[in-house]
Design a protein around this motif. Structure first.
Motif, mmCIF file in Angstrom:
data_model
loop_
_atom_site.group_PDB
_atom_site.id
_atom_site.type_symbol
_atom_site.label_atom_id
_atom_site.label_comp_id
_atom_site.label_asym_id
_atom_site.label_seq_id
_atom_site.Cartn_x
_atom_site.Cartn_y
_atom_site.Cartn_z
ATOM 1 N N LYS A 113 11.068 -7.668 -10.284
ATOM 2 C CA LYS A 113 11.831 -6.335 -9.644
ATOM 3 C C LYS A 113 13.155 -6.365 -10.018
ATOM 4 O O LYS A 113 13.688 -5.518 -9.812
ATOM 5 C CB LYS A 113 11.151 -5.792 -8.110
ATOM 6 C CG LYS A 113 9.716 -6.564 -7.963
ATOM 7 C CD LYS A 113 9.184 -4.480 -7.759
ATOM 8 C CE LYS A 113 7.584 -5.032 -8.143
ATOM 9 N NZ LYS A 113 6.822 -4.559 -7.400
ATOM 10 N N GLU A 153 14.175 -4.619 0.992
ATOM 11 C CA GLU A 153 12.408 -3.946 0.570
ATOM 12 C C GLU A 153 11.521 -4.677 -0.407
ATOM 13 O O GLU A 153 10.658 -4.888 0.168
ATOM 14 C CB GLU A 153 12.625 -2.391 0.179
ATOM 15 C CG GLU A 153 11.932 -1.185 0.578
ATOM 16 C CD GLU A 153 12.564 -0.388 0.442
ATOM 17 O OE1 GLU A 153 12.047 -0.130 -1.352
ATOM 18 O OE2 GLU A 153 13.284 0.451 1.187
ATOM 19 N N ILE A 154 12.220 -5.161 -1.295
ATOM 20 C CA ILE A 154 11.864 -5.509 -2.719
ATOM 21 C C ILE A 154 11.016 -7.105 -1.901
ATOM 22 O O ILE A 154 9.800 -7.634 -1.832
ATOM 23 C CB ILE A 154 12.191 -6.571 -3.982
ATOM 24 C CG1 ILE A 154 12.727 -5.457 -4.469
ATOM 25 C CG2 ILE A 154 11.816 -7.054 -4.383
ATOM 26 C CD1 ILE A 154 13.983 -5.169 -5.896
ATOM 27 N N SER A 182 10.417 -7.985 1.278
ATOM 28 C CA SER A 182 9.754 -7.279 2.305
ATOM 29 C C SER A 182 8.615 -7.241 1.558
ATOM 30 O O SER A 182 7.009 -7.198 2.331
ATOM 31 C CB SER A 182 10.539 -6.734 3.531
ATOM 32 O OG SER A 182 9.795 -5.453 3.647
ATOM 33 N N ASN A 183 8.358 -6.404 1.047
ATOM 34 C CA ASN A 183 7.118 -5.943 0.149
ATOM 35 C C ASN A 183 6.153 -6.920 0.011
ATOM 36 O O ASN A 183 5.221 -7.219 -0.288
ATOM 37 C CB ASN A 183 6.978 -5.085 -0.758
ATOM 38 C CG ASN A 183 7.874 -3.552 -0.043
ATOM 39 O OD1 ASN A 183 7.631 -3.061 1.023
ATOM 40 N ND2 ASN A 183 8.230 -2.516 -1.316
ATOM 41 N N GLU A 184 7.513 -7.870 -1.274
ATOM 42 C CA GLU A 184 5.991 -8.869 -1.752
ATOM 43 C C GLU A 184 5.913 -9.804 -1.070
ATOM 44 O O GLU A 184 4.813 -10.168 -1.559
ATOM 45 C CB GLU A 184 7.229 -9.510 -2.988
ATOM 46 C CG GLU A 184 7.575 -8.332 -3.986
ATOM 47 C CD GLU A 184 6.568 -8.448 -4.772
ATOM 48 O OE1 GLU A 184 5.359 -9.248 -5.083
ATOM 49 O OE2 GLU A 184 6.818 -6.961 -5.080
ATOM 50 N N LYS A 185 6.652 -9.889 0.136
ATOM 51 C CA LYS A 185 6.232 -11.292 0.976
ATOM 52 C C LYS A 185 4.540 -10.493 1.964
ATOM 53 O O LYS A 185 4.490 -10.969 2.162
ATOM 54 C CB LYS A 185 7.023 -11.225 2.305
ATOM 55 C CG LYS A 185 7.413 -12.226 3.392
ATOM 56 C CD LYS A 185 8.145 -12.636 4.219
ATOM 57 C CE LYS A 185 7.017 -12.782 5.945
ATOM 58 N NZ LYS A 185 8.519 -12.668 7.159
ATOM 59 N N LYS A 186 4.813 -9.053 2.459
ATOM 60 C CA LYS A 186 3.701 -8.515 3.054
ATOM 61 C C LYS A 186 2.611 -8.580 2.150
ATOM 62 O O LYS A 186 1.279 -9.360 1.910
ATOM 63 C CB LYS A 186 3.614 -7.045 3.362
ATOM 64 C CG LYS A 186 3.327 -6.260 4.130
ATOM 65 C CD LYS A 186 3.273 -4.834 4.575
ATOM 66 C CE LYS A 186 2.228 -4.773 4.342
ATOM 67 N NZ LYS A 186 2.505 -2.807 4.369
ATOM 68 N N LYS A 187 2.308 -8.171 0.340
ATOM 69 C CA LYS A 187 2.108 -9.103 -0.130
ATOM 70 C C LYS A 187 1.005 -10.278 -0.527
ATOM 71 O O LYS A 187 -0.242 -10.387 -0.324
ATOM 72 C CB LYS A 187 1.976 -8.274 -1.407
ATOM 73 C CG LYS A 187 1.887 -6.853 -2.295
ATOM 74 C CD LYS A 187 2.148 -6.469 -3.494
ATOM 75 C CE LYS A 187 2.912 -5.858 -3.928
ATOM 76 N NZ LYS A 187 3.492 -5.408 -5.485
ATOM 77 N N GLU A 191 -0.730 -10.909 1.998
ATOM 78 C CA GLU A 191 -2.238 -10.592 2.245
ATOM 79 C C GLU A 191 -2.878 -11.418 1.866
ATOM 80 O O GLU A 191 -4.292 -11.965 1.680
ATOM 81 C CB GLU A 191 -2.547 -8.938 2.397
ATOM 82 C CG GLU A 191 -1.587 -8.131 3.730
ATOM 83 C CD GLU A 191 -1.130 -6.982 3.288
ATOM 84 O OE1 GLU A 191 -1.542 -6.226 2.081
ATOM 85 O OE2 GLU A 191 -1.117 -6.489 3.978
#
Ligand code: GDP
Ligand code: MG
Length: 740
Positions: A429, A444-445, A447-452, A455
């Motif tokens: 990214k 943001e990248i 935190s998004n990837e971590k969340k994904k 999950e």
């Protein structure tokens, strides 16, 4: 032994069980093929839904004949002409009739034909009589007592001797555990009933006799006051003479047969212990599951022949252990079929160094576990509760050990794969963002990837949860995974900081390149702002060259720092990280400035600037108008003045000195001390700066020296030559102008 009977040691076939199965032979050997018969007759799968009946009575009183007529069995009977014993040992056969006198009989009635007692043919071997009675009593719900009508009331008769044995044995048998004492039904079948004495009278006589026998037997301690009714229920039936009243015999037997159904105690009946109607009361059942009967019976028989105290509760526990282990092995085979391939797949992946997340492991594992435990429960829960519970736990333990290893492996694989996927996704990214012009938000990248990634891992862990099984809760692994992602994020952020630093440093260099170049270029025009300081031979532009450079420089660095801090904060860099970053930036910027200055004062460059500066002063008048040399002009005077003025620039250029303080800039405060948050390695790629890094042995004086003494002198000599050249040229043009 007849060839068409299945005896001990024979290979069982469907045909060989025609006459039932010999449970115990005349040598007192137990037939280990008993369970085959149970399977063949489909009794093995019946659980508790079966009934066991035994027959007792003197030799040749028509016992086998009775059973064959009642149940359609094919037990051997004495031939009418030969009159010798035919039944040897104990035989067992399943009821072949579905109904009797229009009534449906109970399912799975198993009948045991016990070798006649009396021991008439066996001579002194009274032992077998006792042992077979013991065996029948331990296993049977109903004991049919076959007796001639004319024997009734003959208290001293041989039959009563047998009953005495049965009672004594019963007390001994169940002494160990009064709680579990099972009741049995003693069902008297009075044969050759003539009819002159009613059955009711015969019954009274028999009950009197039984009571007498009971009172005569020696009772163990604590049971002295026990009554016969505590252990037995009674039933009575009479049958006519088989040969003299053949038809009536058959129909009466049919009526008797209709009583072999489930029954219940009639509270209002005349005698609590006398049974009418259905003979099978639930309390008679020994609660040995059908598939365990042969093992249980063998154990009981083994205790009997070895003259051990017959301890039925222990027998039941032993049976339970044996059968539970057997069932456990069976269900584990099925479990294995599902789990082993998965284990192999996982092990192979680990061997290859590529931990793999197995698809649908949770559902497969949980299904296999539930199926195995359910199958075990269905079959094994019929056995001794304590043993069953323990064996079930053992089984669960075995299953869970396997699943645990598998699940741990799965989560380890998911963990590793997750970490790799996370850092790859972030890097990609960022790369894409850089390609697209750098407009990306690192935080943001991440935190998004971590969340994904979290999950995906959580879903995997949740997929492994089995309800009601606490060890399948993998919350701690979740936390561990998240912690590692944070650690990886930290590393990635550091990389991002480096990238940011490189970008900002490049920006600083490019700004410095321009801005510093402009300042040096100003040297080329010797007249700019010259009026005021003409007396000193240096223009203001020249005098405050370094002040301007320093200001431009600190201005650029300040701006760069703001950019750096803004950006770093945007991806959650810590204060310490920011401090270290700006400290590095200031150092690198200073080094870049020094490099730029060095480039400007390189021999050719600076000489050109000095020449321009000189020519500007020499060839233009105060008003900036080009001079046309005439022979009358004071060429020498102008020349000397311009040359001296330019020469004065050389010492100025040699040292980075601020006009305001006559000293080098305060590099130490500009750069600031090394931040405490700097880690080992943070300063590794930094060039030493004199005066700032004391241990480098270079002073601030040296750091801010732009031209060394020898270079200076060299420059003076070369400049003079250049200036001389310009002067000669001017002279020539003045003379030439006259000649024109
Ligand atoms: P078991 O030794 O008690 O099994 O007796 P069996 O069934 O072998 O029969 C012994 C003999 O008694 C045979 O000869 C039968 O024919 C005969 N028998 C069978 N039933 C009756 C009956 O109801 N009355 C009489 N008197 N004889 C019978
Ligand atoms: Mg017989």
């Amino acid at each position: 032994m007849n060839g068409h009977m299945a005896g001990v040691g024979d290979q069982p076939t469907a045909g060989s069980f025609m006459h039932g199965v010999q449970v115990i032979d005349e040598d007192k050997e137990f037939n280990t093929n008993l369970n085959e018969y149970f399977q063949l007759e489909h009794v093995a799968e019946a659980g508790f839904n079966y009934h066991l009946i035994s027959v007792f009575g003197s030799q040749s009183t028509g016992k086998s004949t009775l059973l064959n007529n009642l149940f359609g069995t094919d037990f051997s009977v004495m031939s009418e002409t030969q009159r010798q014993q035919t039944t040897k040992g104990i035989w067992l056969s399943k009821n072949k009739r579905a109904e009797s006198a229009g009534t449906k009989m109970a399912e799975n009635i198993l009948v045991m034909d016990v070798e006649g007692t009396d021991g008439r043919e066996r001579g002194e071997d009274q032992d077998f009589e006792r042992k077979s009675a013991l065996f029948a009593l331990a296993t049977s719900e109903v004991l049919l007592v076959n007796i001639w009508e004319h024997q009734v009331g003959l208290y001293q008769g041989a039959n009563m001797g047998l009953l005495k044995t049965v009672f004594e044995v019963n007390l001994q048998l169940f002494l160990k555990d009064k709680q579990s004492t099972p009741r049995s039904l003693l069902f008297f079948v009075i044969r050759d009933h003539i009819g002159t004495t009613p059955l009711a009278n015969l019954r009274e006589t028999l009950i009197q006799d039984l009571t007498k026998i009971w009172s005569s037997i020696s009772k163990p301690q604590g049971l002295e006051n026990s009554r016969i009714e505590d252990y037995f229920d009674f039933g009575f039936a009479a049958l006519p003479h088989k040969i003299l009243q053949g038809e009536k015999f058959v129909s009466e037997v049919q009526v008797l047969g209709s009583r072999f159904t489930a029954g219940h105690r009639n509270k209002g009946s005349r005698s609590e212990n006398e049974l009418e109607g259905g003979l099978f009361l639930p309390e008679y059942h020994r609660r040995i599951p059908a598939d365990g009967f042969s093992v249980y019976a063998e154990g009981v028989w083994d205790q009997i022949v070895n003259n051990k105290d017959l301890d039925l509760p222990t027998q039941q526990e032993l049976l339970a252990q044996f059968r539970c282990d057997e069932i456990s092995r069976e269900v584990l085979v099925t479990f294995d079929n599902v789990i082993s391939p998965l284990e192999e797949k996982q092990a192979e992946a680990v061997r290859l160094g590529k931990p793999t997340v197995l698809e649908d492991l949770g559902p497969s594992g949980s299904k296999a576990r539930v199926a195995a435990i359910k199958a075990f429960e269905i079959q094994a829960s019929r056995y001794h509760k304590g043993v069953y519970t323990r064996k079930r736990q053992e089984l669960e333990g075995k299953i869970d050990t396997r699943l645990k290893a598998l699940y741990q492996g799965q989560l380890t694989a998911a963990h590793k794969a997750g970490v790799v996927a996370f850092s790859e996704a972030v890097s990609n990214k960022v790369k894409a963002g850089q390609k697209a012009g750098g407009a990306y938000e690192f935080a943001e990248i991440v935190s998004n990837e971590k969340k994904k990634t979290l999950e995906i891992f959580k879903a995997e862990a949740e997929g492994l949860v089995i309800e009601g099984v606490p060890w399948t809760n993998f919350k701690s692994q979740n936390a561990l995974f998240e912690a590692e992602l944070d650690e990886v994020s930290g590393k990635l952020r550091k990389e991002e900081m480096r990238r940011l630093a490189v970008r900002v440093e490049r920006w600083v260099k490019s700004r410095l390149g321009e801005a510093i170049g402009v300042e040096f270029n100003k040297l080329g025009s010797g007249r700019a702002g010259s009026d005021a300081s003409e007396a000193e031979g240096k223009s203001a532009t020249e005098k405050d060259l370094w002040d301007r450079i320093w200001n431009v420089f600190t201005g650029i660095v300040k701006e760069a720092e703001v950019r750096f801090v803004d950006r770093a904060k945007s991806f959650d860099a810590s204060d310490e990280e920011v401090e270290v970053g700006t400290w590095r930036l200031r150092r690198k910027s200073w080094v870049a400035l020094r490099e730029k200055i060095d480039e400007e004062v390189m021999e050719g460059n600076i000489l050109l600037k000095l020449r321009e500066n000189f020519e500007d002063k020499f060839r233009y008048d105060e008003a900036g108008v080009p001079r046309i040399w005439r022979p009358t002009d004071d060429i020498e005077g102008i020349y000397t003045k311009a040359r001296e003025s330019t020469l004065k620039l050389i010492p100025l250029l040699s040292r980075f000195r601020l006009a305001s303080t006559y000293a080098p800039p305060d590099l130490i405060s500009f750069i600031g001390p090394q931040p405490s948050g700097a880690e080992a390695g943070d300063e590794e790629d930094l060039a030493p700066i004199g005066g700032v890094d004391e241990e480098e042995g270079k002073s601030l004086e040296e750091e801010t020296t732009v031209l060394s003494e020898s270079k200076r002198q060299d420059l003076v000599v070369r400049f003079k030559k250049t200036a001389d050249g310009v002067f000669v040229e001017a002279k020539r043009s003045a003379i030439g102008g006259v000649a024109q």
